[in-house]
Scaffold this motif. Structure first.
Motif, PDB file in Angstrom:
ATOM      1  N   ALA A  67      -3.652  -1.481  -4.539  1.00 12.91           N
ATOM      2  CA  ALA A  67      -2.650  -1.751  -3.515  1.00 12.91           C
ATOM      3  C   ALA A  67      -1.789  -2.956  -3.902  1.00 12.91           C
ATOM      4  O   ALA A  67      -0.567  -2.954  -3.693  1.00 12.91           O
ATOM      5  CB  ALA A  67      -3.327  -1.992  -2.176  1.00 12.91           C
ATOM      6  N   LEU A  68      -2.411  -3.977  -4.477  1.00 14.16           N
ATOM      7  CA  LEU A  68      -1.655  -5.151  -4.914  1.00 14.16           C
ATOM      8  C   LEU A  68      -0.721  -4.778  -6.058  1.00 14.16           C
ATOM      9  O   LEU A  68       0.455  -5.185  -6.075  1.00 14.16           O
ATOM     10  CB  LEU A  68      -2.621  -6.253  -5.357  1.00 14.16           C
ATOM     11  N   ALA A  69      -1.226  -3.994  -7.014  1.00 17.20           N
ATOM     12  CA  ALA A  69      -0.386  -3.566  -8.136  1.00 17.20           C
ATOM     13  C   ALA A  69       0.783  -2.721  -7.644  1.00 17.20           C
ATOM     14  O   ALA A  69       1.906  -2.853  -8.134  1.00 17.20           O
ATOM     15  CB  ALA A  69      -1.227  -2.789  -9.140  1.00 17.20           C
ATOM     16  N   ARG A  70       0.534  -1.857  -6.665  1.00 19.04           N
ATOM     17  CA  ARG A  70       1.614  -1.029  -6.113  1.00 19.04           C
ATOM     18  C   ARG A  70       2.691  -1.895  -5.474  1.00 19.04           C
ATOM     19  O   ARG A  70       3.887  -1.627  -5.629  1.00 19.04           O
ATOM     20  CB  ARG A  70       1.045  -0.048  -5.075  1.00 19.04           C
ATOM     21  N   ALA A  71       2.274  -2.948  -4.774  1.00 20.51           N
ATOM     22  CA  ALA A  71       3.241  -3.827  -4.123  1.00 20.51           C
ATOM     23  C   ALA A  71       4.039  -4.631  -5.139  1.00 20.51           C
ATOM     24  O   ALA A  71       5.246  -4.843  -4.984  1.00 20.51           O
ATOM     25  CB  ALA A  71       2.520  -4.765  -3.160  1.00 20.51           C
ATOM     26  N   LEU A  72       3.387  -5.099  -6.212  1.00 28.90           N
ATOM     27  CA  LEU A  72       4.058  -5.945  -7.196  1.00 28.90           C
ATOM     28  C   LEU A  72       4.871  -5.143  -8.205  1.00 28.90           C
ATOM     29  O   LEU A  72       5.777  -5.684  -8.843  1.00 28.90           O
ATOM     30  CB  LEU A  72       3.033  -6.804  -7.931  1.00 28.90           C
ATOM     31  N   ALA A  73       4.576  -3.864  -8.342  1.00 28.91           N
ATOM     32  CA  ALA A  73       5.275  -3.038  -9.328  1.00 28.91           C
ATOM     33  C   ALA A  73       6.753  -2.863  -9.006  1.00 28.91           C
ATOM     34  O   ALA A  73       7.552  -2.539  -9.885  1.00 28.91           O
ATOM     35  CB  ALA A  73       4.611  -1.669  -9.448  1.00 28.91           C
ATOM     36  N   VAL A  74       7.137  -3.085  -7.740  1.00 32.86           N
ATOM     37  CA  VAL A  74       8.557  -2.967  -7.366  1.00 32.86           C
ATOM     38  C   VAL A  74       9.282  -4.297  -7.556  1.00 32.86           C
ATOM     39  O   VAL A  74      10.456  -4.419  -7.192  1.00 32.86           O
ATOM     40  CB  VAL A  74       8.710  -2.474  -5.911  1.00 32.86           C
ATOM     41  N   GLU A  75       8.577  -5.291  -8.124  1.00 32.19           N
ATOM     42  CA  GLU A  75       9.149  -6.609  -8.384  1.00 32.19           C
ATOM     43  C   GLU A  75       9.819  -7.178  -7.138  1.00 32.19           C
ATOM     44  O   GLU A  75      11.010  -7.482  -7.117  1.00 32.19           O
ATOM     45  CB  GLU A  75      10.131  -6.537  -9.554  1.00 32.19           C
ATOM     46  N   PRO A  76       9.037  -7.345  -6.052  1.00 32.28           N
ATOM     47  CA  PRO A  76       9.625  -7.715  -4.764  1.00 32.28           C
ATOM     48  C   PRO A  76      10.065  -9.169  -4.715  1.00 32.28           C
ATOM     49  O   PRO A  76       9.448 -10.049  -5.325  1.00 32.28           O
ATOM     50  CB  PRO A  76       8.476  -7.471  -3.786  1.00 32.28           C
ATOM     51  N   ALA A  77      11.127  -9.428  -3.963  1.00 31.63           N
ATOM     52  CA  ALA A  77      11.525 -10.802  -3.682  1.00 31.63           C
ATOM     53  C   ALA A  77      10.547 -11.440  -2.716  1.00 31.63           C
ATOM     54  O   ALA A  77      10.326 -12.650  -2.735  1.00 31.63           O
ATOM     55  CB  ALA A  77      12.943 -10.836  -3.111  1.00 31.63           C
ATOM     56  N   LEU A  78       9.936 -10.607  -1.840  1.00 31.30           N
ATOM     57  CA  LEU A  78       8.949 -11.090  -0.874  1.00 31.30           C
ATOM     58  C   LEU A  78       7.741 -10.174  -0.918  1.00 31.30           C
ATOM     59  O   LEU A  78       7.869  -8.958  -0.800  1.00 31.30           O
ATOM     60  CB  LEU A  78       9.546 -11.100   0.538  1.00 31.30           C
ATOM     61  N   LEU A  79       6.559 -10.770  -1.097  1.00 33.38           N
ATOM     62  CA  LEU A  79       5.296 -10.040  -1.054  1.00 33.38           C
ATOM     63  C   LEU A  79       4.603 -10.373   0.260  1.00 33.38           C
ATOM     64  O   LEU A  79       4.347 -11.541   0.555  1.00 33.38           O
ATOM     65  CB  LEU A  79       4.408 -10.435  -2.236  1.00 33.38           C
ATOM     66  N   LEU A  80       4.316  -9.342   1.060  1.00 36.26           N
ATOM     67  CA  LEU A  80       3.617  -9.506   2.329  1.00 36.26           C
ATOM     68  C   LEU A  80       2.167  -9.052   2.163  1.00 36.26           C
ATOM     69  O   LEU A  80       1.913  -7.927   1.728  1.00 36.26           O
ATOM     70  CB  LEU A  80       4.281  -8.676   3.430  1.00 36.26           C
ATOM     71  N   LEU A  81       1.233  -9.934   2.506  1.00 33.68           N
ATOM     72  CA  LEU A  81      -0.190  -9.616   2.426  1.00 33.68           C
ATOM     73  C   LEU A  81      -0.774  -9.653   3.833  1.00 33.68           C
ATOM     74  O   LEU A  81      -0.842 -10.718   4.461  1.00 33.68           O
ATOM     75  CB  LEU A  81      -0.918 -10.631   1.537  1.00 33.68           C
ATOM     76  N   ASP A  82      -1.180  -8.494   4.331  1.00 28.72           N
ATOM     77  CA  ASP A  82      -1.709  -8.379   5.690  1.00 28.72           C
ATOM     78  C   ASP A  82      -3.230  -8.330   5.642  1.00 28.72           C
ATOM     79  O   ASP A  82      -3.811  -7.281   5.383  1.00 28.72           O
ATOM     80  CB  ASP A  82      -1.146  -7.117   6.354  1.00 28.72           C
ATOM     81  N   GLU A  83      -3.875  -9.483   5.885  1.00 26.25           N
ATOM     82  CA  GLU A  83      -5.347  -9.562   5.847  1.00 26.25           C
ATOM     83  C   GLU A  83      -5.876  -8.820   4.612  1.00 26.25           C
ATOM     84  O   GLU A  83      -6.694  -7.897   4.725  1.00 26.25           O
ATOM     85  CB  GLU A  83      -5.942  -8.957   7.117  1.00 26.25           C
ATOM     86  N   PRO A  84      -5.442  -9.186   3.408  1.00 26.31           N
ATOM     87  CA  PRO A  84      -5.718  -8.368   2.226  1.00 26.31           C
ATOM     88  C   PRO A  84      -7.178  -8.283   1.827  1.00 26.31           C
ATOM     89  O   PRO A  84      -7.553  -7.393   1.064  1.00 26.31           O
ATOM     90  CB  PRO A  84      -4.902  -9.057   1.130  1.00 26.31           C
ATOM     91  N   LEU A  85      -8.028  -9.195   2.330  1.00 21.29           N
ATOM     92  CA  LEU A  85      -9.435  -9.196   1.925  1.00 21.29           C
ATOM     93  C   LEU A  85     -10.374  -8.843   3.069  1.00 21.29           C
ATOM     94  O   LEU A  85     -11.593  -8.842   2.903  1.00 21.29           O
ATOM     95  CB  LEU A  85      -9.816 -10.568   1.345  1.00 21.29           C
ATOM     96  N   ALA A  86      -9.814  -8.544   4.243  1.00 23.07           N
ATOM     97  CA  ALA A  86     -10.648  -8.367   5.435  1.00 23.07           C
ATOM     98  C   ALA A  86     -11.573  -7.168   5.338  1.00 23.07           C
ATOM     99  O   ALA A  86     -12.655  -7.163   5.934  1.00 23.07           O
ATOM    100  CB  ALA A  86      -9.756  -8.246   6.678  1.00 23.07           C
ATOM    101  N   ALA A  87     -11.182  -6.125   4.600  1.00 21.30           N
ATOM    102  CA  ALA A  87     -11.987  -4.905   4.542  1.00 21.30           C
ATOM    103  C   ALA A  87     -13.109  -4.976   3.520  1.00 21.30           C
ATOM    104  O   ALA A  87     -13.868  -4.011   3.370  1.00 21.30           O
ATOM    105  CB  ALA A  87     -11.078  -3.704   4.236  1.00 21.30           C
ATOM    106  N   LEU A  88     -13.242  -6.099   2.808  1.00 20.82           N
ATOM    107  CA  LEU A  88     -14.223  -6.204   1.727  1.00 20.82           C
ATOM    108  C   LEU A  88     -15.488  -6.905   2.196  1.00 20.82           C
ATOM    109  O   LEU A  88     -15.456  -7.753   3.095  1.00 20.82           O
ATOM    110  CB  LEU A  88     -13.616  -6.985   0.554  1.00 20.82           C
TER     111      LEU A  88
END
Length: 381
Positions: A167-188
């Protein structure tokens, strides 16, 4: 990116990149939802990671949805990489799919029918890359997150930590100006979260755009973020670097977050009158509206009123007992509510149990005092 100028109510956003060193994100989000209003000014510089924290209902999700284009602003503006994405006053609004933003959702929301490789390639394909180039970029990102040999696996074949990295790679692959992380570790689970947090920290350090981490976990915020922004009831109550916020909390929520007892009152020298009339003696001298903070470990509990050096003593009643690391955290009611940390041996000696009456003591030298903004309740007695 710009929108279709022929679309009703949607105007193209002006082009341009921010000058070097200037904020990538310059926003003032004002969103009305029934009786709730989010009023959040926020700037983020290139490469900076900002954590947005707050209790349930504070407005974190509303802010996330507004950034992503899922909620239009009522007022204010959202400017990213030199372009207005949302500006009600100028009738500018940019659809979600046209915003230079990458999102990692709490539940990751990977496409279940696509492989890990094609999940990551989806964004670049939407940006116009042909299939081969998009897949090559996806393969590069899979290698970066240590999953090069998982390219053909579908989400159901991935562990929680692996899905988070895809999911992180998918978000960064578009080379975003803004990366939004919504509770990215909560499900682990706890062990996976520890490892994944370290990997996430590495990837965020290499991200040249702005990053906004929305979380309720203070550990994630402290480890991953350069700056903390605390919101309550849709308003910013405190912001600053981690050291400043944790050393001088300015609300009950922040105090609980960093594990301190916090009180607001009016100081006259070494004496602080709290808002409910209770007094504390402090080691520092101040005059005017102040906060007084001290750690639960600074609170000593006694079966009877203690004699000797502590100048702050008051009767308390045990309201609750919880495990806290190797110790017990005891919640106490009295003239002021307070939390105390005690060892299991001390707990047995004191025969701790809900409803038991004890005496609390705090040395003046254990307190920390710092100025507070003047409020009507802080009027000098």
């Amino acid at each position: 990116m710009t929108t279709d100028p022929n679309s009703p109510g949607v105007h193209p956003s002006p082009p341009g990149d921010p000058p070097p060193g200037r904020a990538v994100l310059d926003a003032h989000l004002v969103v009305d939802r029934g009786t709730f209003r989010l009023d959040l000014p926020l700037t983020i510089r290139p490469g900076e990671v900002v954590a947005l924290l707050g209790p349930n209902g504070a407005g974190k999700t509303t802010a996330l949805r507004a950034f992503a284009g899922l909620l239009p602003l009522t007022d204010g503006h959202l400017r990213l990489a030199g372009r207005h994405l949302d500006h009600p006053g100028r009738r500018i609004w940019t659809p979600t799919e046209q915003r230079p933003i990458g999102v990692v959702f709490q539940d990751y929301l990977l496409f279940p029918h696509l492989t890990a490789l094609d999940n990551i390639a989806f964004g670049p394909r939407r940006q116009g890359l042909d299939r081969q180039r998009a897949r090559q970029r996806a393969a590069d990102w899979l290698a970066r997150v240590g999953l090069a040999d998982h390219a053909r696996r579908k989400p159901r074949q991935l562990s929680g930590g692996q899905a988070q990295r895809v999911a992180l790679a998918r978000a960064l692959a578009v080379e975003p100006a803004l990366l939004l992380l919504d509770e990215p570790l909560a499900a682990l689970d706890a062990r996976t979260r520890l490892d994944t947090r370290a990997q996430l920290h590495h990837h965020l350090a290499n991200h040249r755009g702005a990053t906004l981490l929305v979380t309720h976990d203070p550990i994630d915020a402290v480890v991953l973020a350069d700056r903390l922004v605390i919101i309550e009831d849709g308003q910013v109550v405190q912001e600053g670097d981690v050291a400043t916020v944790t050393a001088q909390p300015r609300s009950d929520y922040v105090a609980r977050l960093v594990g301190l007892n916090l009180y607001r009152g009016y100081a006259d020298g070494h004496h602080v009158r709290l808002t409910d009339g209770f007094h504390l003696v402090t080691g520092d001298q101040h005059v005017g509206a102040v906060f007084v903070a001290f750690a639960p470990s600074a609170v000593a509990l006694h079966p009877h009123r203690p004699d000797g050096s502590p100048r702050n003593t008051w009767p308390v009643t045990i309201n609750g007992i919880q495990r806290h690391g190797d110790n017990l955290r005891v919640q106490l009611d009295g003239p002021v509510t307070v939390a105390a940390d005690v060892t299991p041996a001390a707990a047995a000696q004191l025969q701790l149990a809900p409803g038991r009456t004890l005496w609390a003591a705090v040395k003046a030298t254990e307190t920390r005092v710092y100025p507070a903004a003047v409020a009507p309740t802080d009027a000098e007695p």
